[in-house]
Design an enzyme around this catalytic site. Structure first.
Site, PDB file in Angstrom:
ATOM      1  N   GLU A   1     -11.396  -0.707  -3.363  1.00 37.40           N
ATOM      2  CA  GLU A   1     -10.646  -0.080  -2.279  1.00 37.40           C
ATOM      3  C   GLU A   1      -9.434   0.643  -2.852  1.00 37.40           C
ATOM      4  OE1 GLU A   1      -9.452  -3.286   0.260  1.00 37.40           O
ATOM      5  OE2 GLU A   1      -7.820  -3.919  -1.038  1.00 37.40           O
TER       6      GLU A   1
ATOM      7  N   ASP B   1       0.827  -1.210   0.000  1.00 38.52           N
ATOM      8  CA  ASP B   1       0.000   0.000   0.000  1.00 38.52           C
ATOM      9  C   ASP B   1       0.862   1.261   0.000  1.00 38.52           C
ATOM     10  OD1 ASP B   1      -2.037  -1.915   0.434  1.00 38.52           O
ATOM     11  OD2 ASP B   1      -1.858  -1.678   2.603  1.00 38.52           O
TER      12      ASP B   1
END
Length: 360
Positions: free
Chosen positions: A233, A57
């Site tokens: 997401e 991420d």
């Protein structure tokens, strides 16, 4: 994300219970790291991949000081780290400082995920997801603030939870400014919906408070968004060529993880879901030829020349995973040049192969 956003302005998975807000402070105690030097004055070396091992991420922003600032999820899910360097490649060997740690008990005690570092109104902010130590899937969005010009110094103040319309599983917040208005985009489970997370947008009253309606922009609907889990997401916004491009990630976090794209006209209202057109196919996927799997949770930055767009993402180097993908630590940060098609839309290409090791 405009080029200006790159300078001063600059996930998804389980069931959900209630969280709670908290406030506090933590001084950044790590020494300010030394800066990695460029390989050659005025020239950017070819990108090294993986750029940073076992950092998922990833978020990289280039500040007005010309330095690249890096943060990401660590495999232990227990802290927030920062690096900085004069070049993108320099982040690979830059010293890493822990600027915040999970609480031992209570809110912000588990699953510290997907931090993003943003400069807003002369202060630094970090958006991240976390859960109470006693209820580790009750994940919500939280904000840290640091008023010091140097994010490795000063004090990181816990501004608390970003309160959304429901107390449900929510994560992966990102922020951007458009036509003078600041927005937050994030992923959240909507009660009564047959999905894990959809993408939402809201205007902001300040860097930790939403104001006005919260609008759903995208929900998992295509087969490629629903493998393992029904997930949208990891959103991120890029403003280019008269359009807003909103990338996101879909499906479970194994080899099926991939990136989708929403597009809106630059003059449209981002708060109107009808402004956004969704690509019916993924724009960035696993690739057997380059042996990169599960690419996603991306952001964008610019190269050292200040003009070339760079795609930042994570991926694994193998297809098969033993056990829960969330327990596999080998999602590595990667970077590559972002291309552009003649019609002004992004050309993501494929995740590039690992950099050949010297002497290999």
């Amino acid at each position: 994300m405009s080029r200006d956003h790159d300078l001063p302005e600059a996930p998804s998975r389980r069931l959900l219970l209630k969280g709670a807000a908290a406030a506090g402070v933590l001084a950044a105690t790590s020494a300010t790291p030394a800066l990695a030097s460029p390989t050659a004055p005025g020239k950017a070396a070819p990108y090294v991949n993986p750029l940073v091992s076992q950092r998922a991420d990833p978020h990289i922003t280039r500040h007005t000081d010309g330095l690249y600032y890096f943060t990401a999820t660590v495999p232990e899910y227990d802290r927030i780290i920062l690096r900085r360097a004069r070049t993108l490649n320099g982040l690979s060997t830059a010293a890493e400082s822990v600027i915040w740690r999970a609480h031992a008990t209570g809110p912000m005690g588990a699953h510290i995920w997907a931090p993003e570092l943003h400069r807003i109104g002369g202060k630094w902010y970090i958006y991240f997801a976390s859960a109470p130590a006693e209820d580790v899937w009750a994940i919500r969005i939280w904000v840290l603030e640091n008023a010091d010009p140097d994010p490795f110094k000063g004090t990181w103040v816990e501004r608390g939870q970003v309160k959304t319309a429901w107390e449900t599983f929510s994560l992966d917040a990102t922020t951007f400014k458009h036509h003078g208005t600041r927005y937050l985009v994030w992923a959240q489970h909507e009660p009564g919906m047959d999905n894990n997370t959809a993408l939402w947008i809201s205007k902001m009253a300040n860097p930790w408070t939403l104001t006005g309606p919260q609008v759903r922009l995208s929900t998992p609907e295509y087969d490629w968004e629903c493998v393992g889990y029904k997930v949208n997401e990891g959103p991120y916004v890029l403003q280019r060529n008269g359009r807003l491009f909103l990338t996101y990630s879909a499906s479970a976090t194994d080899r099926h993880y991939c990136m989708g794209l929403l597009t809106a006209d630059i003059h449209s209202d981002p708060m109107d879901a009808r402004s956004w057109r969704k690509s019916p196919v993924p724009v960035f996927t696993s690739n057997d030829s380059t042996k990169q799997y599960g690419p996603g949770h991306n952001c964008f930055t610019v190269a050292e020349d200040g003009r070339t767009d760079v795609l930042v993402y994570h991926a694994r180097q193998y297809k098969e995973i033993t056990g829960d993908p969330l327990h596999d630590p080998n999602r590595h940060t990667r970077v590559q040049k972002l291309g552009w098609k003649p019609d002004g839309t992004p050309d993501f290409g494929v995740p590039v192969a690992d950099t050949a090791k010297t002497g290999a």
